[in-house]
Design an enzyme around this catalytic site. Structure first.
Site, PDB file in Angstrom:
ATOM      1  N   CYS A  38      -7.042  14.708 -71.039  1.00 50.79           N
ATOM      2  CA  CYS A  38      -6.781  14.889 -69.789  1.00 50.79           C
ATOM      3  C   CYS A  38      -6.116  16.577 -69.718  1.00 50.79           C
ATOM      4  O   CYS A  38      -5.420  16.657 -70.579  1.00 50.79           O
ATOM      5  CB  CYS A  38      -5.829  13.895 -69.022  1.00 50.79           C
ATOM      6  SG  CYS A  38      -5.041  14.273 -67.375  1.00 50.79           S
ATOM      7  N   SER A  40      -3.532  17.328 -68.222  1.00 52.90           N
ATOM      8  CA  SER A  40      -2.064  17.170 -68.200  1.00 52.90           C
ATOM      9  C   SER A  40      -1.615  17.181 -69.614  1.00 52.90           C
ATOM     10  O   SER A  40      -0.377  17.972 -70.014  1.00 52.90           O
ATOM     11  CB  SER A  40      -1.715  15.980 -67.638  1.00 52.90           C
ATOM     12  OG  SER A  40      -2.088  15.928 -66.149  1.00 52.90           O
ATOM     13  N   HIS A  43      -1.448  20.822 -70.335  1.00 50.17           N
ATOM     14  CA  HIS A  43      -0.430  21.644 -69.601  1.00 50.17           C
ATOM     15  C   HIS A  43       1.125  21.374 -70.379  1.00 50.17           C
ATOM     16  O   HIS A  43       1.910  22.467 -70.531  1.00 50.17           O
ATOM     17  CB  HIS A  43       0.061  20.835 -68.154  1.00 50.17           C
ATOM     18  CG  HIS A  43      -1.164  21.045 -67.082  1.00 50.17           C
ATOM     19  ND1 HIS A  43      -1.632  22.439 -67.014  1.00 50.17           N
ATOM     20  CD2 HIS A  43      -1.741  20.374 -65.994  1.00 50.17           C
ATOM     21  CE1 HIS A  43      -2.272  22.529 -65.789  1.00 50.17           C
ATOM     22  NE2 HIS A  43      -2.358  21.405 -65.114  1.00 50.17           N
ATOM     23  N   HIS A  59      -2.470  10.146 -73.013  1.00 56.71           N
ATOM     24  CA  HIS A  59      -2.148   9.010 -71.881  1.00 56.71           C
ATOM     25  C   HIS A  59      -3.233   8.491 -70.974  1.00 56.71           C
ATOM     26  O   HIS A  59      -2.917   8.207 -69.998  1.00 56.71           O
ATOM     27  CB  HIS A  59      -1.118   9.885 -70.846  1.00 56.71           C
ATOM     28  CG  HIS A  59      -1.727  10.782 -70.272  1.00 56.71           C
ATOM     29  ND1 HIS A  59      -1.908  12.356 -70.695  1.00 56.71           N
ATOM     30  CD2 HIS A  59      -2.322  10.823 -68.822  1.00 56.71           C
ATOM     31  CE1 HIS A  59      -2.265  12.927 -69.729  1.00 56.71           C
ATOM     32  NE2 HIS A  59      -2.708  12.428 -68.604  1.00 56.71           N
ATOM     33  N   CYS A 163      -6.124   7.454 -66.604  1.00 54.16           N
ATOM     34  CA  CYS A 163      -5.856   8.347 -66.075  1.00 54.16           C
ATOM     35  C   CYS A 163      -6.522   9.051 -65.007  1.00 54.16           C
ATOM     36  O   CYS A 163      -6.505   8.783 -63.639  1.00 54.16           O
ATOM     37  CB  CYS A 163      -5.179   9.419 -66.746  1.00 54.16           C
ATOM     38  SG  CYS A 163      -4.252  10.903 -65.802  1.00 54.16           S
TER      39      CYS A 163
HETATM   40  N1  LIG Z   1      -2.184  14.236 -59.654  1.00 52.92           N
HETATM   41  C1  LIG Z   1      -2.129  13.481 -60.639  1.00 52.92           C
HETATM   42  O1  LIG Z   1      -1.411  12.435 -60.805  1.00 52.92           O
HETATM   43  C2  LIG Z   1      -2.883  13.990 -62.126  1.00 52.92           C
HETATM   44  C3  LIG Z   1      -3.246  13.032 -62.869  1.00 52.92           C
HETATM   45  C4  LIG Z   1      -4.039  13.622 -63.982  1.00 52.92           C
HETATM   46  C5  LIG Z   1      -4.462  14.967 -63.950  1.00 52.92           C
HETATM   47  N2  LIG Z   1      -3.848  15.695 -63.001  1.00 52.92           N
HETATM   48  C6  LIG Z   1      -4.217  17.252 -63.063  1.00 52.92           C
HETATM   49  O2  LIG Z   1      -5.454  17.404 -62.522  1.00 52.92           O
HETATM   50  C7  LIG Z   1      -5.968  18.702 -62.872  1.00 52.92           C
HETATM   51  C8  LIG Z   1      -7.440  18.629 -63.270  1.00 52.92           C
HETATM   52  O3  LIG Z   1      -7.240  17.955 -64.641  1.00 52.92           O
HETATM   53  P1  LIG Z   1      -8.748  17.497 -65.216  1.00 52.92           P
HETATM   54  O4  LIG Z   1      -8.263  16.781 -66.463  1.00 52.92           O
HETATM   55  O5  LIG Z   1      -9.782  17.158 -64.321  1.00 52.92           O
HETATM   56  O6  LIG Z   1      -9.087  19.340 -65.729  1.00 52.92           O
HETATM   57  P2  LIG Z   1     -10.300  19.690 -66.358  1.00 52.92           P
HETATM   58  O7  LIG Z   1      -9.745  20.949 -67.218  1.00 52.92           O
HETATM   59  O8  LIG Z   1     -10.980  19.083 -67.049  1.00 52.92           O
HETATM   60  O9  LIG Z   1     -11.256  20.348 -65.032  1.00 52.92           O
HETATM   61  C9  LIG Z   1     -10.897  21.361 -64.565  1.00 52.92           C
HETATM   62  C10 LIG Z   1     -11.873  22.076 -63.753  1.00 52.92           C
HETATM   63  O10 LIG Z   1     -11.440  23.044 -62.926  1.00 52.92           O
HETATM   64  C11 LIG Z   1     -12.542  24.149 -63.159  1.00 52.92           C
HETATM   65  N3  LIG Z   1     -11.654  25.497 -62.749  1.00 52.92           N
HETATM   66  C12 LIG Z   1     -11.087  26.152 -63.256  1.00 52.92           C
HETATM   67  N4  LIG Z   1     -10.370  27.030 -62.867  1.00 52.92           N
HETATM   68  C13 LIG Z   1     -11.087  27.290 -61.868  1.00 52.92           C
HETATM   69  C14 LIG Z   1     -11.138  28.274 -60.689  1.00 52.92           C
HETATM   70  N5  LIG Z   1     -10.520  29.420 -60.577  1.00 52.92           N
HETATM   71  N6  LIG Z   1     -12.063  28.085 -59.620  1.00 52.92           N
HETATM   72  C15 LIG Z   1     -13.070  27.024 -59.592  1.00 52.92           C
HETATM   73  N7  LIG Z   1     -12.713  26.098 -60.807  1.00 52.92           N
HETATM   74  C16 LIG Z   1     -11.991  26.092 -61.753  1.00 52.92           C
HETATM   75  C17 LIG Z   1     -12.856  24.019 -64.717  1.00 52.92           C
HETATM   76  O11 LIG Z   1     -14.239  24.476 -64.754  1.00 52.92           O
HETATM   77  C18 LIG Z   1     -13.041  22.415 -64.721  1.00 52.92           C
HETATM   78  O12 LIG Z   1     -14.376  21.924 -64.323  1.00 52.92           O
HETATM   79  C19 LIG Z   1      -5.006  18.955 -63.748  1.00 52.92           C
HETATM   80  O13 LIG Z   1      -4.196  20.135 -63.301  1.00 52.92           O
HETATM   81  C20 LIG Z   1      -4.288  17.865 -64.339  1.00 52.92           C
HETATM   82  O14 LIG Z   1      -2.963  18.128 -64.783  1.00 52.92           O
HETATM   83  C21 LIG Z   1      -3.159  15.368 -62.021  1.00 52.92           C
HETATM   84 ZN   LIG Z   2      -3.803  12.715 -67.066  1.00 51.85          ZN
END
Ligand SMILES: NC(=O)c1ccc[n+]([C@@H]2O[C@H](COP(=O)([O-])OP(=O)(O)OC[C@H]3O[C@@H](n4cnc5c(N)ncnc54)[C@H](O)[C@@H]3O)[C@@H](O)[C@H]2O)c1
Ligand SMILES: [Zn+2]
Ligand SMILES: [Zn+2]
Length: 362
Positions: A38, A40, A43, A59, A163
């Site tokens: 993920c 995160s 991050h 996770h 997650c």
């Molecule tokens: N709220 C929660 O509880 C929770 C839980 C899990 C993950 N997250 C967060 O969600 C986010 C996404 O996680 P993920 O694992 O899907 O990430 P990921 O890296 O797999 O996907 C991110 C996507 O965003 C796109 N992207 C990046 N910059 C961009 C921009 N400027 N414009 C348009 N598209 C853009 C990328 O091409 C990619 O497809 C992260 O910040 C993660 O930490 C939050």
């Molecule tokens: Zn996660």
């Protein structure tokens, strides 16, 4: 056991031999079968979410129970389980009010004076991330970080529910009250955004507009439920959404965690609509948004944490969604890899080359 240890921020994870303790009261030892990767985790590696090294990330796991500690009655060796970082105490005001994902004890771990769950080859403690640390062959978890699932669910797909899938599906199904036919935008088509798209589809949304900077994601987003796709690198994505929705979407899910895309999300939201912040911004980030729009157009902005889950209830339901063909997980997996290649996987994620990547253990 073998584990990938974060020894420093912004450095490759190191593969090491780690000793995992025996399960104490209320704990369960799980043999990790698979772990999704993920953003995160990335991050944390990049220092945008605080966790002092050394520690073991990961996770989004599924596995098989190996042993249980004293007093554990909900699990037995051989059970198939998914792990979730929002472990719950069951008695605080959040748990008892039906929002266990907000339980303040979720990261507590063993008390500081107790023997650490994880110890390195020099005998020093290694931090366990979110009571899970699934970039390791075994996980020693509190029983309240686990849920038992059906034996016929493949574990390399079940892990995604740990997650990303729960976060994205739950943002659409739990956090907001979305009526059928509502127009939806999802910004960011990673594991989380693709799951929000699926949540909107399952809910019966109207238009489901996917926005991403990687055009190759659009075929996949469309397979999972998107009706329209917008290339964020080509022109004004806000204007494109407004044109498709006659002024804005009722629900906008920001699934990246960047200031400009959060701001775009608010601008894409219709009068009276809701912007849902799912992406995690760096912990110190402040995001200016147009306050008058919120007042004069009654826009709402809300966070959504871990899909507002009650995971013991939600995750087995999501497993059923997969097995009866409503939730697509096979399509979301762009790579399966051994733990040894975990750093390659993070490079792919940095470059936007992955959908969801899954570490598979022997
Ligand atoms: N709220 C929660 O509880 C929770 C839980 C899990 C993950 N997250 C967060 O969600 C986010 C996404 O996680 P993920 O694992 O899907 O990430 P990921 O890296 O797999 O996907 C991110 C996507 O965003 C796109 N992207 C990046 N910059 C961009 C921009 N400027 N414009 C348009 N598209 C853009 C990328 O091409 C990619 O497809 C992260 O910040 C993660 O930490 C939050
Ligand atoms: Zn996660
Ligand atoms: Zn609680």
């Amino acid at each position: 056991m073998k584990a990938a240890v974060m020894r420093a921020n912004d450095a490759p994870l190191e593969l090491e031999e780690i000793t995992v303790d025996a399960p104490g009261p209320g704990e369960v030892l799980v043999k990790t079968a698979a772990s999704g990767i993920c953003h995160s985790d990335l991050h944390v590696i990049e220092g945008n979410l605080p966790m002092p090294p050394p520690g073991i990330l990961g996770h989004e796991p599924a596995g098989v129970v190996e042993a249980v500690g004293e007093g554990v009655t909900d699990f037995a060796p051989g059970d198939h389980v998914i792990g979730c970082l929002t472990s719950f105490c069951g008695v605080c005001k959040f748990c008892t009010a039906g929002r266990p994902y907000l339980c303040p004890t979720q990261f507590a771990g063993r008390p500081p004076e107790a023997k650490p769950r994880l110890i390195d080859a020099d005998g020093n403690p290694v931090l366990q991330f979110a009571n899970l640390s699934s970039f390791a062959e075994k996980m020693l978890c509190p029983e309240r970080a686990l849920v038992k699932i059906r034996d016929d669910m493949p574990l390399d797909r079940a892990c995604l529910i740990g997650c990303g899938v729960t976060t994205g599906l739950g943002a659409a199904l739990n956090t907001v009250n979305m009526p059928a036919g509502a127009n939806v935008v999802v910004i960011g088509c990673g594991g989380v955004g693709l799951s929000a798209i699926q949540g909107a589809r399952i809910r019966g949304a109207g238009k489901i507009i996917a926005v991403d900077a990687q055009k190759w994601k659009f075929d996949l987003a469309t397979k999972l439920g998107a009706t329209d796709c917008i290339d964020a690198t080509d022109g004004d994505a806000v204007a494109a959404v407004q044109a498709l929705t006659m002024g804005g979407a009722e629900f906008v899910f920001e699934c990246i965690g960047l200031t400009p895309t959060i701001q775009q999300g608010v601008m894409m939201t219709a009068r009276g609509g809701t912007t849902v912040l799912v992406g995690v911004a760096p912990i110190t980030e402040m995001v200016p948004i147009p306050a008058a729009d919120l007042t004069l157009q009654e826009k709402n902005v809300t966070g959504s944490y871990m899909g507002s889950n009650r995971f013991r209830f939600d995750m087995p339901k999501y497993v059923d969604f997969y097995l009866d063909g409503r939730l697509y997980l096979d399509e979301m997996i762009s790579e399966r890899l051994p733990l040894d290649d975990v750093n390659v996987a993070f490079d792919r994620m940095r470059k936007g080359e992955a959908a969801r990547q899954v570490i598979v253990f022997d």
